[in-house]
Design an enzyme around this catalytic site. Sequence first.
Site, PDB file in Angstrom:
ATOM      1  N   SER A 126     -17.223  32.881  -9.823  1.00  0.00           N
ATOM      2  CA  SER A 126     -16.422  32.521  -8.987  1.00  0.00           C
ATOM      3  C   SER A 126     -14.950  32.995  -9.524  1.00  0.00           C
ATOM      4  O   SER A 126     -14.139  33.450  -8.541  1.00  0.00           O
ATOM      5  CB  SER A 126     -16.349  30.985  -9.083  1.00  0.00           C
ATOM      6  OG  SER A 126     -16.139  30.510 -10.231  1.00  0.00           O
ATOM      7  N   HIS A 185     -10.801  29.635 -12.054  1.00  0.00           N
ATOM      8  CA  HIS A 185     -10.383  30.139 -10.889  1.00  0.00           C
ATOM      9  C   HIS A 185      -8.735  30.537 -10.778  1.00  0.00           C
ATOM     10  O   HIS A 185      -8.701  31.539 -10.286  1.00  0.00           O
ATOM     11  CB  HIS A 185     -10.624  29.143  -9.784  1.00  0.00           C
ATOM     12  CG  HIS A 185     -11.984  28.509  -9.312  1.00  0.00           C
ATOM     13  ND1 HIS A 185     -12.140  27.666  -8.728  1.00  0.00           N
ATOM     14  CD2 HIS A 185     -13.002  29.194  -9.937  1.00  0.00           C
ATOM     15  CE1 HIS A 185     -13.640  27.451  -8.653  1.00  0.00           C
ATOM     16  NE2 HIS A 185     -14.170  28.323  -9.326  1.00  0.00           N
TER      17      HIS A 185
END
Length: 266
Positions: A126, A185
Amino acid sequence: MIAPQRMLMPEGRPPAGLTTGLLIFLTFLFGISQLYEDFKNHFVLTPNSLFDIDLGKLSLYPLMHLSYLHLVFNALAIVGPLNNFESSHGTIHTGVVLNLSAVIAGIIYCVVSRLLSLETGVAGASGWVFTFITYLCVKESQLYPRLELSRFIPGVTQSIPTQFTPVVFLLFTAIVFFQSSFLGHTAGMIVGYIMGYGETWFNILIPPAWIIEKIEEKADPLINLIPFGIKFYRSTEINTDDGYRSFFPGQEVLPTTTPGNVLGTA
């Protein structure tokens, strides 16, 4: 509406070799982790990994996923942006960028986690998703400074600054997938902004084109084994004068190579 074919198969070109191979490899590693529980521990990046000189995890953590849904969501999210990047920059170049972006994001994660006294480990692609989506949004903002939300949500007339779209995506992900790593992230997104706005700086870390061409020459026998329908993008095939092409339908080309070169070709 967004045109998926622009991202999955830019200008009708076949799927990129590294992108395709990465998806297969991620699935393979996940399968092994289901057979051997301790296997994933060799990949998970913890805040102490950097300071314990466990440097292998700084580049390996994006390869391991902790659940089937974790793998599926990341695979679906990464395939478009990564295929787009690889087809416009070259396969080996993209491999170098994948490794560098993972390491830089990993360092950011470890340092900030240490400062905040966090102990949670991270794994999964991610971070790469945020890196390459952010890079694409920076380039897209040069074509269209504001992103019309009607392209995604019919009937919505609002727009947002294109270069800040990853921030909206970050907040949305944090709410919907509340157990995901907000810091991980964010680190990936920061690397994407560095790639998008700081190409000259990033070029210093990437081997020059002549070295990549030498690697391609040595690897030619292996490259020729790639199945039909999947393309290895050689550095000599990349036209740096093409500029960035929007992944939205019916939009023109804006050169992104003035001044300088495509990321990593100097």
